[in-house]
Design a protein around this motif. Structure first.
Motif, PDB file in Angstrom:
ATOM      1  N   THR A   1      42.387  32.502  36.896  1.00 45.47           N
ATOM      2  CA  THR A   1      42.432  33.426  35.760  1.00 45.47           C
ATOM      3  C   THR A   1      43.627  33.019  34.892  1.00 45.47           C
ATOM      4  O   THR A   1      44.589  32.446  35.405  1.00 45.47           O
ATOM      5  CB  THR A   1      42.631  34.887  36.220  1.00 45.47           C
TER       6      THR A   1
ATOM      7  N   ALA B   1      48.239  33.459  45.068  1.00 45.96           N
ATOM      8  CA  ALA B   1      47.901  32.872  43.764  1.00 45.96           C
ATOM      9  C   ALA B   1      49.101  32.091  43.271  1.00 45.96           C
ATOM     10  O   ALA B   1      50.243  32.437  43.576  1.00 45.96           O
ATOM     11  CB  ALA B   1      47.553  33.978  42.781  1.00 45.96           C
TER      12      ALA B   1
ATOM     13  N   ASP C   1      46.196  34.666  51.789  1.00 40.19           N
ATOM     14  CA  ASP C   1      45.744  34.286  50.449  1.00 40.19           C
ATOM     15  C   ASP C   1      46.885  34.495  49.464  1.00 40.19           C
ATOM     16  O   ASP C   1      47.696  35.403  49.620  1.00 40.19           O
ATOM     17  CB  ASP C   1      44.560  35.167  50.034  1.00 40.19           C
TER      18      ASP C   1
ATOM     19  N   LYS D   1      42.578  30.680  48.816  1.00 34.49           N
ATOM     20  CA  LYS D   1      42.100  31.381  50.013  1.00 34.49           C
ATOM     21  C   LYS D   1      42.033  30.353  51.124  1.00 34.49           C
ATOM     22  O   LYS D   1      41.454  29.275  50.928  1.00 34.49           O
ATOM     23  CB  LYS D   1      40.709  31.959  49.728  1.00 34.49           C
TER      24      LYS D   1
ATOM     25  N   THR E   1      46.362  30.881  36.505  1.00 36.04           N
ATOM     26  CA  THR E   1      46.726  31.348  37.841  1.00 36.04           C
ATOM     27  C   THR E   1      45.586  30.985  38.790  1.00 36.04           C
ATOM     28  O   THR E   1      44.454  31.449  38.616  1.00 36.04           O
ATOM     29  CB  THR E   1      46.954  32.873  37.837  1.00 36.04           C
TER      30      THR E   1
ATOM     31  N   HIS F   1      43.762  30.977  42.329  1.00 35.60           N
ATOM     32  CA  HIS F   1      43.703  31.864  43.493  1.00 35.60           C
ATOM     33  C   HIS F   1      43.347  31.043  44.730  1.00 35.60           C
ATOM     34  O   HIS F   1      42.339  30.330  44.749  1.00 35.60           O
ATOM     35  CB  HIS F   1      42.700  32.981  43.233  1.00 35.60           C
TER      36      HIS F   1
ATOM     37  N   GLU G   1      52.479  29.425  49.492  1.00 37.48           N
ATOM     38  CA  GLU G   1      53.131  30.451  48.702  1.00 37.48           C
ATOM     39  C   GLU G   1      54.631  30.279  48.870  1.00 37.48           C
ATOM     40  O   GLU G   1      55.129  30.132  49.978  1.00 37.48           O
ATOM     41  CB  GLU G   1      52.702  31.824  49.231  1.00 37.48           C
TER      42      GLU G   1
ATOM     43  N   SER H   1      47.106  33.149  33.126  1.00 38.75           N
ATOM     44  CA  SER H   1      48.325  33.873  33.520  1.00 38.75           C
ATOM     45  C   SER H   1      48.777  34.786  32.377  1.00 38.75           C
ATOM     46  O   SER H   1      48.871  34.333  31.235  1.00 38.75           O
ATOM     47  CB  SER H   1      49.457  32.895  33.843  1.00 38.75           C
TER      48      SER H   1
END
Ligand SMILES: Nc1nc2c(c(=O)[nH]1)N[C@H]1C(S)=C(S)[C@@H](COP(=O)(O)OP(=O)(O)OC[C@H]3O[C@@H](n4cnc5c(=O)[nH]c(N)nc54)[C@H](O)[C@@H]3O)O[C@H]1N2
Ligand SMILES: Nc1nc2c(c(=O)[nH]1)N[C@H]1C(S)=C(S)[C@@H](COP(=O)(O)OP(=O)(O)OC[C@H]3O[C@@H](n4cnc5c(=O)[nH]c(N)nc54)[C@H](O)[C@@H]3O)O[C@H]1N2
Ligand code: SF4
Ligand SMILES: [Mo]
Length: 747
Positions: A78, A51, A49, A70, A66, A68, A34, A80
């Protein structure tokens, strides 16, 4: 074979470690965290976690997905919602994009055929690289620098394309290499270059929502670019949507008007529309006089193309043509869109230019909701047009221009002598040379020629003439990989980083969110390895990471229409939700890029005099037309929004397979079916002069009598197609040949 090597992760090989020390990491590790946009840091399981957004790897729409994460792994995606392209939408392929990475037939180690009669067997990367470079070198030594060629793609990142182009041409000394964009976008490139002076699709997707008249020629947008069709549906102006297609496609059904012209009669139709516009004075004289060249000759030429004269050929009544011209005249913002129904034809470049002429003569260009707009196909077709270094020198330059050669050599920091003043042969010319025994080595990257090329019987015969065929693919099971002497295992979208350029010239980022299986490496890293084993790795010392290459590519675009020197880095692309070209250093001093930009707002085109050219030519008949023996037109194209091309990826998704038929089907008009004694769902044989295939009959009024349609997603389809090429773009005419249909005994 060294079985230890087979098991060992790539980074443990001593040889490979040595290479990494010189040329940067080849690691399999995920570098995405991130906040660092996928650039450099190694994640830990302890990491929270998060995205991250990246561009889809299927079509040229360039939706943002997007992903995701983990514990450092991609677990789902999903669409964006804040990306200016897809606004929260995705088609079924996008939703399934991560799933297709997990297929059991992923290429996870190199496979080598030790003799022409042996099977493909696993080998280690060192062996693969040694064999590949020594075989290609031996061919070059014996037969000269034209004897090894490559065929590439519009589906790897721009940085990878550039690496391949620079490695092969400046490092290995090859001359010939072309890509599957020849099958797809070559016509648009040729048409735009001749008309505008540069390969420059002028629009931005907002234009779909701003027009009051949208004309789609040979485009089945609802199937091939579903999210762009969604954008049309969001248009608040209750626009006229006119679909010009021999078939009543899903798009035609949803449109306000369908013009069901005879196959390959577009040029005559567009000339007749132009004729009416001129005759009625429905033209923009000020724009024509000040910004174009060649109109008067065109107007005189049109005398022979009145709607009454062309009706017999196009099958379109004069009243309909006049009504079309009137609609264009009355429209305040008219946009013209085209795709493969135009690009794949025997006179495709002139047809695309006939569309461009309509936009120019009515002043429908450079303003919101207007334009002569070619929609691209593959996720990075536009990138390949600028950076593949095949028939254009990097950045859209010309191999034959000494200033261009000097500029590109300087940007790359290589001696100018390495940039040969020789143009590559086009795809079909490369195949001709193989057939003649002049090209003996071929490297195929991210394209499935043995399914997608026109006239498969001739193609397979051609490939059998090769001494050495290398196929670099993410699956070892493709029709082309199965023919290879060496298969190189490639990482896929989602397993590597880099940039794609979409249809509206928007440069978007892809990221590494998943690990490639086994020893598979990104195409970028495979090119690095080949460079080292070839002995030209020193040329690419600065090409350590995709982002480093992006910086070099920026420099090659300086002062061109596609100048992107204002884009700072990947992080800026990420933060700005993609950036459209051009965005120059000067632009960047004025502020961040605006979200939507179109070309030609200043009415200046890229020819030296600033004027667009109005180009035209007498229409010709296609090389093969229906006759008494083969009485039907065969049309081909996309059959479903759920399958991608040769199905190597989408065919691995259970969901997508449920959305589309599993075996070849043929659309046939019920009237013809009755005449031939073919009940719905029956098995039929379709024959052309080149071969025959078996398909299930799908009776449909969407296809006109005298025509049939086969989707291109099944390998059988191109057994029937007829090798003919547009003379300017050299793009195959996939969408018209003559066939016969015969019922088979019930099964
Ligand atoms: N689901 C899905 N989407 C895709 C792809 C995919 O494989 N699957 N591929 C992507 C790629 S690379 C591309 S290039 C695009 C292609 O996108 P499109 O060009 O929209 O798709 P096609 O179905 O190949 O061709 C469009 C239409 O041309 C029509 N046509 C045939 N002959 C003629 C003719 O003589 N004149 C006219 N006016 N029309 C004619 C056909 O009936 C067809 O409906 O789709 C992209 N999107
Ligand atoms: N009859 C007919 N034929 C047609 C057409 C038509 O309309 N009618 N359309 C033409 C058009 S427009 C196009 S674009 C072509 C498409 O034709 P192809 O390019 O042959 O089709 P794809 O299935 O997309 O093949 C891409 C290959 O690259 C692999 N691949 C995917 N990602 C990567 C990667 O990151 N790295 C590597 N190394 N490999 C990867 C896939 O597994 C697949 O084998 O087909 C053309 N053929
Ligand atoms: S429309 Fe194209 S870019 Fe968008 S999700 Fe579907 S395949 Fe991906
Ligand atoms: Mo394409």
């Amino acid at each position: 074979m060294n079985s230890q090597m087979e098991e060992a992760p790539v980074q443990e090989s001593r040889l490979l470690s040595l290479i990494q020390a010189k040329s940067g990491p080849l690691t399999q590790e995920l570098s995405l965290t991130e906040g660092n946009f996928g650039l450099g840091k190694v994640p830990t399981k302890a990491q929270p976690d998060f995205a991250t957004k990246m561009v889809c790897g299927f079509c040229s729409t360039g939706c943002s997905l997007t992903v995701h994460m983990k514990e450092g792994r991609a677990v789902g995606l999903t669409p964006s919602s804040d990306y200016p392209v897809n606004l929260g939408m995705a088609c079924p392929k996008g939703w399934e994009a991560l799933r297709v990475l997990e297929a059991p037939d992923r290429a996870s180690q190199p496979l080598l055929r030790r003799s022409k009669t042996s099977p493909l067997l696993p080998c280690d990367l060192d062996t693969a690289m040694t064999v590949m470079t020594s075989r290609f070198k031996a061919i070059l030594q014996e037969h000269g620098d034209e004897a090894v060629a490559f065929l590439s793609t519009g589906q790897i990142t721009s940085e990878e394309m550039a690496f391949l182009g620079a490695l092969t041409k400046f490092g290995m000394g090859l001359v010939h290499g072309d890509g599957n964009t020849r099958q797809c976008m070559a016509t648009s490139v040729a048409a735009y270059k001749q008309s505008f002076g540069f390969d420059a699709p002028p629009y931005t997707y907002a234009d779909f929502e701003l027009s009051d008249v949208l004309i789609f020629a040979g485009s089945n947008l609802a199937i091939a670019h579903p999210i762009l069709w969604e954008r049309v549906l969001r248009n608040p102006n209750s626009p006229r949507t006119i679909v010009i297609d021999p078939r009543k496609t899903e798009t035609a059904m949803a449109a306000t008007d369908h013009v069901a012209l005879a196959p390959k009669s577009d040029l005559q139709l567009f000339y007749s529309i132009a004729q009416v516009l001129v005759r009625m004075g429905w033209i923009d004289r000020e724009f024509i006089d000040n910004h174009t060249e060649g109109f008067d000759d065109f107007a005189a030429f049109l005398a022979d193309y009145s709607p009454e004269q062309t009706a017999g050929f196009t099958g379109i009544k004069a009243e309909t043509v006049i009504e079309l011209a009137k609609t264009i005249h009355q429209g305040k913002r008219v946009s013209f869109w085209w795709t493969m129904g135009v690009n794949q034809g025997h006179e495709a470049t002139r047809t695309a230019q006939a569309i461009i002429n309509l936009a120019l003569m009515t002043g429908n260009i450079g303003k919101p909701g207007t334009g002569a707009n070619s929609i691209t196909g593959q996720c990075n077709a536009m990138g390949s047009r600028l950076f593949s270094n095949t028939t254009n020198l990097l950045g859209g330059h010309d191999f034959l221009n000494p200033e261009h050669r000097a500029k590109v050599a300087a940007a790359l920091g290589i001696e100018v002598e390495r940039v040969k003043a020789r143009n590559s042969l086009a795809y079909h010319e490369i195949l001709d040379r193989i057939r003649e025994g002049k090209i003996k080595g071929l490297w195929v990257i991210a394209t499935n020629t043995a399914h997608s090329w026109i006239d498969q019987r001739a193609l397979l015969e051609t490939f059998s003439k090769l001494d050495f065929l290398v196929v670099q693919d993410m699956y070892h099971s493709t029709e082309t990989a199965r023919l290879a002497d060496l298969v190189l295992p490639a990482a896929a979208w989602g397993e590597k980083e880099g940039t794609f350029i979409n249809s509206e010239r928007r440069i978007g980022l892809v990221k590494k969110v998943s690990l490639a299986p086994g020893q598979a490496l990104s195409d970028f890293n495979l090119f690095k390895l080949v460079a080292e084993y070839w002995g030209c790795g020193h040329l690419f010392r600065a090409w350590k990471t995709p982002e480093a290459v992006f910086q070099i590519l920026k420099e090659t675009t300086r002062n061109l229409p596609c100048d992107i020197t204002g884009i700072r880095d990947y992080q800026m692309l990420d933060l700005m939700n993609g950036i459209q070209w051009p965005y120059t250093q000067k632009d960047s001093q004025a502020g961040p890029p605006t979200i939507e930009r179109r070309l030609f707002a200043d009415r200046r085109f890229y020819h030296v005099d600033g004027r667009a050219r109005i180009l035209f030519e007498k229409p010709r008949r296609p090389g093969e037309v229906p006759d008494s023996e083969f009485p039907y037109w065969l049309l081909t194209g996309r059959g479903t929004a759920a399958q991608w091309h040769t199905q190597t990826r989408t065919g691995k998704s259970e969901v997508l397979n449920k959305l589309s038929p599993q075996s070849l089907y043929v659309e046939i008009n019920p009237v013809n079916a009755r005449e031939l004694g073919i009940p719905p769902g029956a098995r039929v044989r379709v024959l052309s002069r080149r071969g025959s295939v078996i398909a299930r009959a799908q009776l449909s009024h969407a296809i006109a009598p005298g025509q049939i349609f086969l989707p291109m997603h099944y390998a059988e389809t191109n057994r029937l197609t007829f090798s003919e090429f547009d003379p300017y773009s050299k793009q195959p005419s996939y969408k018209a040949c003559a066939v016969r249909v015969e019922p088979l005994a019930a099964s």
